[in-house]
Design an enzyme around this catalytic site. Structure first.
Site, PDB file in Angstrom:
ATOM      1  N   THR A  53       0.816  -1.228   0.000  1.00 38.57           N
ATOM      2  CA  THR A  53       0.000   0.000   0.000  1.00 38.57           C
ATOM      3  C   THR A  53       0.849   1.277   0.000  1.00 38.57           C
ATOM      4  O   THR A  53       0.315   2.376  -0.092  1.00 38.57           O
ATOM      5  CB  THR A  53      -0.944   0.037   1.230  1.00 38.57           C
ATOM      6  N   ALA A 104       7.757  -3.328   3.589  1.00 36.32           N
ATOM      7  CA  ALA A 104       7.028  -2.800   4.750  1.00 36.32           C
ATOM      8  C   ALA A 104       7.991  -2.224   5.781  1.00 36.32           C
ATOM      9  O   ALA A 104       9.026  -2.824   6.085  1.00 36.32           O
ATOM     10  CB  ALA A 104       6.184  -3.908   5.380  1.00 36.32           C
ATOM     11  N   SER A 124       8.539   4.039   7.843  1.00 39.42           N
ATOM     12  CA  SER A 124       9.626   4.551   7.005  1.00 39.42           C
ATOM     13  C   SER A 124       9.946   6.030   7.239  1.00 39.42           C
ATOM     14  O   SER A 124      10.799   6.573   6.545  1.00 39.42           O
ATOM     15  CB  SER A 124       9.280   4.317   5.529  1.00 39.42           C
ATOM     16  N   SER A 161      18.481   1.182   3.082  1.00 46.67           N
ATOM     17  CA  SER A 161      18.309   2.622   2.862  1.00 46.67           C
ATOM     18  C   SER A 161      19.623   3.396   2.989  1.00 46.67           C
ATOM     19  O   SER A 161      20.481   3.059   3.816  1.00 46.67           O
ATOM     20  CB  SER A 161      17.311   3.142   3.903  1.00 46.67           C
ATOM     21  N   GLU A 217      19.866   6.005   4.488  1.00 53.45           N
ATOM     22  CA  GLU A 217      19.925   6.529   5.860  1.00 53.45           C
ATOM     23  C   GLU A 217      20.932   5.747   6.700  1.00 53.45           C
ATOM     24  O   GLU A 217      21.452   6.264   7.688  1.00 53.45           O
ATOM     25  CB  GLU A 217      18.548   6.433   6.528  1.00 53.45           C
ATOM     26  N   TYR A 270      15.290   4.476  12.945  1.00 50.64           N
ATOM     27  CA  TYR A 270      14.974   3.920  11.621  1.00 50.64           C
ATOM     28  C   TYR A 270      16.223   3.345  10.973  1.00 50.64           C
ATOM     29  O   TYR A 270      16.237   2.196  10.500  1.00 50.64           O
ATOM     30  CB  TYR A 270      14.370   5.025  10.737  1.00 50.64           C
ATOM     31  N   ARG A 308       7.094  15.841  -1.086  1.00 50.21           N
ATOM     32  CA  ARG A 308       5.644  15.832  -1.330  1.00 50.21           C
ATOM     33  C   ARG A 308       4.944  16.889  -0.486  1.00 50.21           C
ATOM     34  O   ARG A 308       3.958  17.512  -0.919  1.00 50.21           O
ATOM     35  CB  ARG A 308       5.088  14.441  -1.025  1.00 50.21           C
ATOM     36  N   GLY A 327      11.290  22.121   8.331  1.00 47.45           N
ATOM     37  CA  GLY A 327      12.395  22.039   9.290  1.00 47.45           C
ATOM     38  C   GLY A 327      13.690  22.510   8.649  1.00 47.45           C
ATOM     39  O   GLY A 327      13.773  23.632   8.128  1.00 47.45           O
TER      40      GLY A 327
HETATM   41  P1  NAP Z   1       5.928   3.952   2.577  1.00 48.26           P
HETATM   42  O1  NAP Z   1       5.219   4.669   1.482  1.00 48.26           O
HETATM   43  O2  NAP Z   1       5.995   4.552   3.922  1.00 48.26           O
HETATM   44  O3  NAP Z   1       5.250   2.490   2.680  1.00 48.26           O
HETATM   45  C1  NAP Z   1       5.540   1.647   3.766  1.00 48.26           C
HETATM   46  C2  NAP Z   1       4.636   0.431   3.696  1.00 48.26           C
HETATM   47  O4  NAP Z   1       4.894  -0.374   4.848  1.00 48.26           O
HETATM   48  C3  NAP Z   1       3.137   0.759   3.716  1.00 48.26           C
HETATM   49  O5  NAP Z   1       2.466  -0.143   2.881  1.00 48.26           O
HETATM   50  C4  NAP Z   1       2.769   0.486   5.174  1.00 48.26           C
HETATM   51  O6  NAP Z   1       1.415   0.150   5.364  1.00 48.26           O
HETATM   52  C5  NAP Z   1       3.649  -0.717   5.437  1.00 48.26           C
HETATM   53  N1  NAP Z   1       3.813  -1.011   6.857  1.00 48.26           N
HETATM   54  C6  NAP Z   1       4.202  -0.173   7.853  1.00 48.26           C
HETATM   55  N2  NAP Z   1       4.252  -0.821   9.025  1.00 48.26           N
HETATM   56  C7  NAP Z   1       3.882  -2.088   8.778  1.00 48.26           C
HETATM   57  C8  NAP Z   1       3.710  -3.247   9.568  1.00 48.26           C
HETATM   58  N3  NAP Z   1       3.903  -3.234  10.889  1.00 48.26           N
HETATM   59  N4  NAP Z   1       3.322  -4.401   8.979  1.00 48.26           N
HETATM   60  C9  NAP Z   1       3.082  -4.436   7.652  1.00 48.26           C
HETATM   61  N5  NAP Z   1       3.201  -3.377   6.841  1.00 48.26           N
HETATM   62  C10 NAP Z   1       3.599  -2.221   7.394  1.00 48.26           C
HETATM   63  O7  NAP Z   1       7.430   3.627   2.148  1.00 48.26           O
HETATM   64  P2  NAP Z   1       8.091   3.617   0.668  1.00 48.26           P
HETATM   65  O8  NAP Z   1       8.610   4.974   0.373  1.00 48.26           O
HETATM   66  O9  NAP Z   1       7.184   2.923  -0.266  1.00 48.26           O
HETATM   67  O10 NAP Z   1       9.388   2.727   0.950  1.00 48.26           O
HETATM   68  C11 NAP Z   1       9.335   1.299   0.798  1.00 48.26           C
HETATM   69  C12 NAP Z   1      10.448   0.683   1.627  1.00 48.26           C
HETATM   70  O11 NAP Z   1      11.712   1.164   1.179  1.00 48.26           O
HETATM   71  C13 NAP Z   1      10.404   0.991   3.106  1.00 48.26           C
HETATM   72  O12 NAP Z   1      10.886  -0.134   3.804  1.00 48.26           O
HETATM   73  C14 NAP Z   1      11.368   2.153   3.280  1.00 48.26           C
HETATM   74  O13 NAP Z   1      11.875   2.170   4.581  1.00 48.26           O
HETATM   75  C15 NAP Z   1      12.418   1.786   2.253  1.00 48.26           C
HETATM   76  N6  NAP Z   1      13.136   2.885   1.639  1.00 48.26           N
HETATM   77  C16 NAP Z   1      12.464   3.932   1.097  1.00 48.26           C
HETATM   78  C17 NAP Z   1      13.183   4.940   0.458  1.00 48.26           C
HETATM   79  C18 NAP Z   1      12.454   6.104  -0.195  1.00 48.26           C
HETATM   80  O14 NAP Z   1      13.145   7.110  -0.478  1.00 48.26           O
HETATM   81  N7  NAP Z   1      11.170   6.014  -0.484  1.00 48.26           N
HETATM   82  C19 NAP Z   1      14.581   4.868   0.361  1.00 48.26           C
HETATM   83  C20 NAP Z   1      15.226   3.759   0.918  1.00 48.26           C
HETATM   84  C21 NAP Z   1      14.492   2.767   1.541  1.00 48.26           C
HETATM   85  P3  NAP Z   1       0.302   1.313   5.587  1.00 48.26           P
HETATM   86  O15 NAP Z   1      -0.028   1.825   4.202  1.00 48.26           O
HETATM   87  O16 NAP Z   1      -0.792   0.559   6.234  1.00 48.26           O
HETATM   88  O17 NAP Z   1       0.927   2.362   6.450  1.00 48.26           O
HETATM   89  O1  F7E Z   2      13.481  14.301   4.817  1.00 47.60           O
HETATM   90  C1  F7E Z   2      14.460  17.654   5.838  1.00 47.60           C
HETATM   91  C2  F7E Z   2      14.717  16.522   6.793  1.00 47.60           C
HETATM   92  O2  F7E Z   2      11.530  12.982   5.584  1.00 47.60           O
HETATM   93  C3  F7E Z   2      14.476  14.747   3.909  1.00 47.60           C
HETATM   94  C4  F7E Z   2      12.541   8.035   3.773  1.00 47.60           C
HETATM   95  O3  F7E Z   2      11.921   7.529   2.623  1.00 47.60           O
HETATM   96  O4  F7E Z   2      14.505   8.672   2.551  1.00 47.60           O
HETATM   97  C5  F7E Z   2      13.478   9.163   3.394  1.00 47.60           C
HETATM   98  O5  F7E Z   2      14.031   9.703   4.583  1.00 47.60           O
HETATM   99  C6  F7E Z   2      15.224  15.909   4.522  1.00 47.60           C
HETATM  100  C7  F7E Z   2      15.667  15.669   5.962  1.00 47.60           C
HETATM  101  O6  F7E Z   2      13.225  11.972   3.989  1.00 47.60           O
HETATM  102  C8  F7E Z   2      11.145  18.912   6.617  1.00 47.60           C
HETATM  103  O7  F7E Z   2      15.278  17.001   8.014  1.00 47.60           O
HETATM  104  C9  F7E Z   2      13.121  19.745   6.261  1.00 47.60           C
HETATM  105  O8  F7E Z   2      16.983  16.114   6.120  1.00 47.60           O
HETATM  106  O9  F7E Z   2      11.675  13.645   3.153  1.00 47.60           O
HETATM  107  P1  F7E Z   2      12.370  13.228   4.379  1.00 47.60           P
HETATM  108  P2  F7E Z   2      14.450  11.239   4.723  1.00 47.60           P
HETATM  109  O10 F7E Z   2      14.500  11.535   6.158  1.00 47.60           O
HETATM  110  O11 F7E Z   2      15.670  11.510   3.923  1.00 47.60           O
HETATM  111  C10 F7E Z   2      15.315   7.634   3.119  1.00 47.60           C
HETATM  112  C11 F7E Z   2      16.310   7.197   2.074  1.00 47.60           C
HETATM  113  C12 F7E Z   2      14.515   6.532   3.696  1.00 47.60           C
HETATM  114  O12 F7E Z   2      14.941   5.385   3.718  1.00 47.60           O
HETATM  115  C13 F7E Z   2      13.303   6.909   4.473  1.00 47.60           C
HETATM  116  O13 F7E Z   2      12.406   5.797   4.578  1.00 47.60           O
HETATM  117  O14 F7E Z   2      14.339  17.038   4.570  1.00 47.60           O
HETATM  118  N1  F7E Z   2      13.219  18.401   6.128  1.00 47.60           N
HETATM  119  N2  F7E Z   2      11.859  20.080   6.563  1.00 47.60           N
HETATM  120  C14 F7E Z   2      12.014  17.860   6.337  1.00 47.60           C
HETATM  121  N3  F7E Z   2      11.593  16.569   6.295  1.00 47.60           N
HETATM  122  C15 F7E Z   2      10.281  16.335   6.551  1.00 47.60           C
HETATM  123  N4  F7E Z   2       9.832  15.070   6.489  1.00 47.60           N
HETATM  124  N5  F7E Z   2       9.409  17.336   6.849  1.00 47.60           N
HETATM  125  C16 F7E Z   2       9.796  18.649   6.909  1.00 47.60           C
HETATM  126  O15 F7E Z   2       8.987  19.526   7.179  1.00 47.60           O
END
Ligand code: NAP
Ligand code: F7E
Length: 347
Positions: A13, A88, A91, A132, A134, A156, A198, A218
């Site tokens: 999802t 999942a 995140s 990730s 991160e 995380y 977003r 932030g």
């Molecule tokens: P996302 O939009 O936050 O989606 C996370 C998914 O995990 C959702 O379907 C959520 O369900 C599900 N989930 C959360 N807690 C759960 C639980 N306890 N049991 C089962 N499902 C659960 O994340 P995404 O951006 O698609 O990222 C996908 C994966 O890649 C994540 O593991 C994230 O940490 C990792 N990742 C993301 C990025 C990025 O930049 N997007 C980069 C590196 C790694 P609900 O819809 O019900 O909340």
């Molecule tokens: O923040 C700064 C914040 O929350 C990016 C996840 O998908 O990518 C994601 O993690 C930057 C940070 O993503 C706001 O402090 C400023 O430095 O969009 P973000 P993230 O933390 O990089 C990694 C690769 C993952 O794996 C994670 O699952 O933007 N920032 N102002 C802010 N961030 C948020 N969220 N909101 C603010 O208002």
């Protein structure tokens, strides 16, 4: 019996769940996905795929939660997938400081429960772990590759490192196909609305239509290597088709600050972001990852992967989408179905 490959996607999802299931369905897979029970049905992103593919049994959803290991092992037994993509997670990095135990339980034991189910399965099931950028912690302004040190700065990141290492350990100890995709930030119109890209484009759409006047953020100096999610799920698929399981970085090789994102986004509609954006401590993290820049040479050379959308292109796709989306909110507002709010989102 059908010859279609069968995939199980946890986190179907989410943003990546949508793009990956779409890609696999287009490649004739049968896709199973796990959905958590919530008080409101939470399948908005994949609803179009459900309409298109569920009636012929190509897309099947199951209630499951990564914290319920029995539901995972029984699903793996029942489905006997060829590939499992573990997407999942809780995140959101900032939320992981507020909900560290939940984030860690899902990220560590949740992932391990699937690895265990695979270990005891008679079938050789391939496993993808969503690692990730991160995990690197962004201490230095260098390009980060598969060999770079892991220095977690959030619950995380620490939980992702655990699962990353366990996938390597299971790979080496039990000769299992456990692949780690170390993905840098990837975004899209399906991105969660509290991630910074977003949050910005959603607010901008509403500002353009006069239904929001301010945006509170932030740290604007943070720098990220931002790509398009559609490109990154293609990379996940390629990793799983490769002969052997390995660790792979996916990144664009460019990094930009939050300020640069704001600048380009607001300029597309001839606005000056400084007139709308303020900052609040609320969105600063207890420990920040200042700078991330990825080196994806290995995936580019070996898998022939490369991103198709550049930074400006990504901003444009998201801004255009959210301006159109805000038009619908504006219509609802005009018809008094929703009341005006000066800022979105509230969290
Ligand atoms: P996302 O939009 O936050 O989606 C996370 C998914 O995990 C959702 O379907 C959520 O369900 C599900 N989930 C959360 N807690 C759960 C639980 N306890 N049991 C089962 N499902 C659960 O994340 P995404 O951006 O698609 O990222 C996908 C994966 O890649 C994540 O593991 C994230 O940490 C990792 N990742 C993301 C990025 C990025 O930049 N997007 C980069 C590196 C790694 P609900 O819809 O019900 O909340
Ligand atoms: O923040 C700064 C914040 O929350 C990016 C996840 O998908 O990518 C994601 O993690 C930057 C940070 O993503 C706001 O402090 C400023 O430095 O969009 P973000 P993230 O933390 O990089 C990694 C690769 C993952 O794996 C994670 O699952 O933007 N920032 N102002 C802010 N961030 C948020 N969220 N909101 C603010 O208002």
């Amino acid at each position: 019996m059908s010859n279609n490959k069968v995939a199980l996607i946890t986190g179907i999802t989410g943003q990546d769940g949508y793009y990956l299931s779409k890609l696999l369905l287009e490649k004739d897979y049968v896709v199973h996905g796990t959905v958590r029970r919530s008080s409101n049905i939470n399948t908005d992103r994949i609803d179009p795929l459900i309409s298109e593919y569920s009636s012929d049994g190509r897309l099947i959803l199951h209630y499951s939660d990564l914290l319920d290991s029995s539901s995972l092992s029984s699903l793996v037994n029942l489905i006997q997938p060829d590939e499992i993509y573990n997407l999942a997670a809780q995140s959101h990095v900032n939320v992981s400081f507020k909900n560290p135990i939940f984030t860690t339980q899902v990220g560590t034991l949740g992932a391990l429960s699937i690895m265990e189910a695979i270990r005891y399965s008679d079938k050789k099931i391939k496993f993808y772990q969503a690692s990730s950028s991160e995990m690197f912690g962004g201490e230095e302004k260098t390009m980060l590759s598969e060999e770079s040190p892991l220095i977690p700065k959030s619950p995380y990141a620490a939980s992702k490192i655990f699962a990353h290492h366990m996938a390597q350990i299971y790979r080496d100890s039990y000769d299992l196909f456990m692949t780690n995709g170390i993905l840098f930030n990837h975004e899209s119109p399906k991105r969660g609305e509290t991630f910074v890209t977003r949050k910005i484009t959603k607010a901008l759409g509403r500002i353009v239509h006069g239904i929001q006047s301010k945006l509170t953020l932030g740290n604007l100096e943070a720098s990220r290597d931002w790509g398009f999610a559609g490109d990154y799920v293609e990379g996940m698929y390629l990793m799983m088709q490769y002969d052997v399981p390995e660790d792979w970085v996916l990144a664009t090789g460019e990094t930009h600050t939050v300020k640069e994102f704001l600048d380009i986004a607001f300029k597309t509609v001839n606005l000056n972001w400084e007139e709308y954006v303020k900052t609040s401590e609320k969105y600063f993290r207890p420990n920040e990852v200042d700078y991330l820049l990825g080196d994806s040479s290995k995936a580019r050379e070996v898998l022939n992967w490369k991103p198709s959308v550049d930074f400006k292109g990504l901003v444009k796709i998201m801004v255009e989408h959210d301006i159109n989306e805000a038009k619908k909110d504006f219509t609802l507002l005009k018809d008094n179905l929703i009341s005006p709010t000066w800022e979105y989102p509230k969290l």
